[in-house]
Design a protein around this motif. Structure first.
Motif, PDB file in Angstrom:
ATOM      1  N   UNK A  13      -3.927 -55.311 -10.518  1.00 17.95           N
ATOM      2  CA  UNK A  13      -4.848 -55.557 -11.623  1.00 17.95           C
ATOM      3  C   UNK A  13      -5.414 -54.174 -12.221  1.00 17.95           C
ATOM      4  N   UNK A  14      -5.381 -53.008 -11.492  1.00 18.11           N
ATOM      5  CA  UNK A  14      -5.765 -51.630 -12.086  1.00 18.11           C
ATOM      6  C   UNK A  14      -4.427 -51.278 -12.906  1.00 18.11           C
ATOM      7  N   UNK A  15      -3.258 -51.573 -12.401  1.00 14.24           N
ATOM      8  CA  UNK A  15      -2.107 -51.267 -13.183  1.00 14.24           C
ATOM      9  C   UNK A  15      -1.878 -52.052 -14.405  1.00 14.24           C
ATOM     10  N   UNK A  16      -2.411 -53.250 -14.590  1.00  9.95           N
ATOM     11  CA  UNK A  16      -2.202 -54.141 -15.683  1.00  9.95           C
ATOM     12  C   UNK A  16      -3.246 -53.649 -16.818  1.00  9.95           C
ATOM     13  N   UNK A  17      -4.425 -53.263 -16.275  1.00  7.31           N
ATOM     14  CA  UNK A  17      -5.508 -52.609 -17.163  1.00  7.31           C
ATOM     15  C   UNK A  17      -5.003 -51.209 -17.760  1.00  7.31           C
ATOM     16  N   UNK A  18      -4.479 -50.440 -16.758  1.00 10.03           N
ATOM     17  CA  UNK A  18      -3.937 -49.171 -17.320  1.00 10.03           C
ATOM     18  C   UNK A  18      -2.635 -49.256 -18.331  1.00 10.03           C
ATOM     19  N   UNK A  19      -1.750 -50.195 -18.079  1.00  8.30           N
ATOM     20  CA  UNK A  19      -0.798 -50.443 -19.143  1.00  8.30           C
ATOM     21  C   UNK A  19      -1.395 -50.957 -20.494  1.00  8.30           C
ATOM     22  N   UNK A  20      -2.393 -51.468 -20.369  1.00  9.65           N
ATOM     23  CA  UNK A  20      -2.957 -52.115 -21.912  1.00  9.65           C
ATOM     24  C   UNK A  20      -3.682 -51.007 -22.378  1.00  9.65           C
ATOM     25  N   UNK A  21      -4.532 -50.145 -21.472  1.00 12.99           N
ATOM     26  CA  UNK A  21      -4.997 -49.045 -22.073  1.00 12.99           C
ATOM     27  C   UNK A  21      -4.219 -48.102 -22.831  1.00 12.99           C
ATOM     28  N   UNK A  22      -3.051 -47.879 -22.175  1.00 12.86           N
ATOM     29  CA  UNK A  22      -2.051 -46.753 -22.847  1.00 12.86           C
ATOM     30  C   UNK A  22      -1.603 -47.281 -23.976  1.00 12.86           C
ATOM     31  N   UNK A  23      -1.374 -48.545 -24.302  1.00  6.99           N
ATOM     32  CA  UNK A  23      -0.937 -49.217 -25.627  1.00  6.99           C
ATOM     33  C   UNK A  23      -2.190 -48.821 -26.674  1.00  6.99           C
ATOM     34  N   UNK A  24      -3.130 -49.235 -26.221  1.00  6.74           N
ATOM     35  CA  UNK A  24      -4.605 -48.925 -26.955  1.00  6.74           C
ATOM     36  C   UNK A  24      -4.473 -47.483 -27.456  1.00  6.74           C
ATOM     37  N   UNK A  25      -4.599 -46.651 -26.527  1.00  2.00           N
ATOM     38  CA  UNK A  25      -4.884 -44.984 -26.761  1.00  2.00           C
ATOM     39  C   UNK A  25      -3.723 -44.817 -27.714  1.00  2.00           C
ATOM     40  N   UNK A  26      -2.521 -45.231 -27.553  1.00  2.79           N
ATOM     41  CA  UNK A  26      -1.525 -44.778 -28.588  1.00  2.79           C
ATOM     42  C   UNK A  26      -1.464 -45.277 -29.881  1.00  2.79           C
ATOM     43  N   UNK A  27      -2.461 -46.347 -30.095  1.00  2.00           N
ATOM     44  CA  UNK A  27      -2.799 -46.791 -31.398  1.00  2.00           C
ATOM     45  C   UNK A  27      -1.768 -47.851 -31.758  1.00  2.00           C
ATOM     46  N   UNK A  28      -0.962 -48.309 -30.757  1.00  2.00           N
ATOM     47  CA  UNK A  28       0.116 -49.456 -30.988  1.00  2.00           C
ATOM     48  C   UNK A  28      -0.510 -50.718 -31.150  1.00  2.00           C
ATOM     49  N   UNK A  29      -1.792 -51.099 -30.515  1.00  2.00           N
ATOM     50  CA  UNK A  29      -2.335 -52.609 -30.315  1.00  2.00           C
ATOM     51  C   UNK A  29      -3.654 -52.394 -30.209  1.00  2.00           C
ATOM     52  N   UNK A  30      -4.340 -53.359 -30.092  1.00  2.00           N
ATOM     53  CA  UNK A  30      -5.794 -53.801 -29.756  1.00  2.00           C
ATOM     54  C   UNK A  30      -5.757 -54.988 -28.810  1.00  2.00           C
ATOM     55  N   UNK A  31      -7.060 -54.973 -27.811  1.00  2.00           N
ATOM     56  CA  UNK A  31      -7.043 -55.746 -26.974  1.00  2.00           C
ATOM     57  C   UNK A  31      -8.026 -56.708 -27.551  1.00  2.00           C
ATOM     58  N   UNK A  32      -7.596 -58.243 -27.571  1.00  2.00           N
ATOM     59  CA  UNK A  32      -8.080 -59.284 -28.176  1.00  2.00           C
ATOM     60  C   UNK A  32      -8.959 -60.021 -27.274  1.00  2.00           C
TER      61      UNK A  32
END
Length: 122
Positions: free
Chosen positions: A80-99
């Motif tokens: 779970x922690x790994x999934x959340x950090x992977x999502x956070x990294x993509x958001x931080x780079x400005x590549x996506x948003x969490x819906x």
């Protein structure tokens, strides 16, 4: 438990690519990929994989993989922690948003036939 990420710059004409790229990554709908995260690989592996899905890459065989529009990341238990950090990294780079973030506690069968709950994020 679902982390639903959408590309911040929508891809106008995503290609339909049948993919089994890295462990647990599949694409059955054009522009949509499900990435199942495990605790067997490092956080950096999944962070880089998630970023690559939104930027597009050239694989080992020289084939170009187009960027996706939607990436669903899921993980059970310790992942779970790994999934959340992977999502956070993509958001931080400005590549996506969490819906959407979805959690659950499904019953999992053990090798002895009994069942017990296990936390899940999607």
């Amino acid at each position: 438990q679902v982390l639903w990420l959408q590309h911040s710059r929508p891809v106008l004409s995503p290609l339909h690519i049948s993919t089994m790229a890295a462990e647990g990554e599949t694409e059955t709908t054009p522009g949509l990929v499900d990435m199942k995260v495990t605790a067997k690989k490092s956080i950096n592996f999944y962070m880089n994989s998630a970023k690559a899905f939104f930027t597009g890459v050239v694989d080992k065989e020289g084939k170009t993989r187009e960027p996706v529009c939607v990436l669903n990341i899921s993980g059970l238990g310790d992942a779970i922690n790994i999934a959340a950090q992977a999502a956070g990294a993509v958001v931080k780079e400005g590549l996506a948003t969490i819906h959407k973030i979805e959690t659950s506690y499904p019953e999992m069968k053990l090798s002895n036939g009994s069942e017990r709950g296990c936390a899940r994020i999607l």
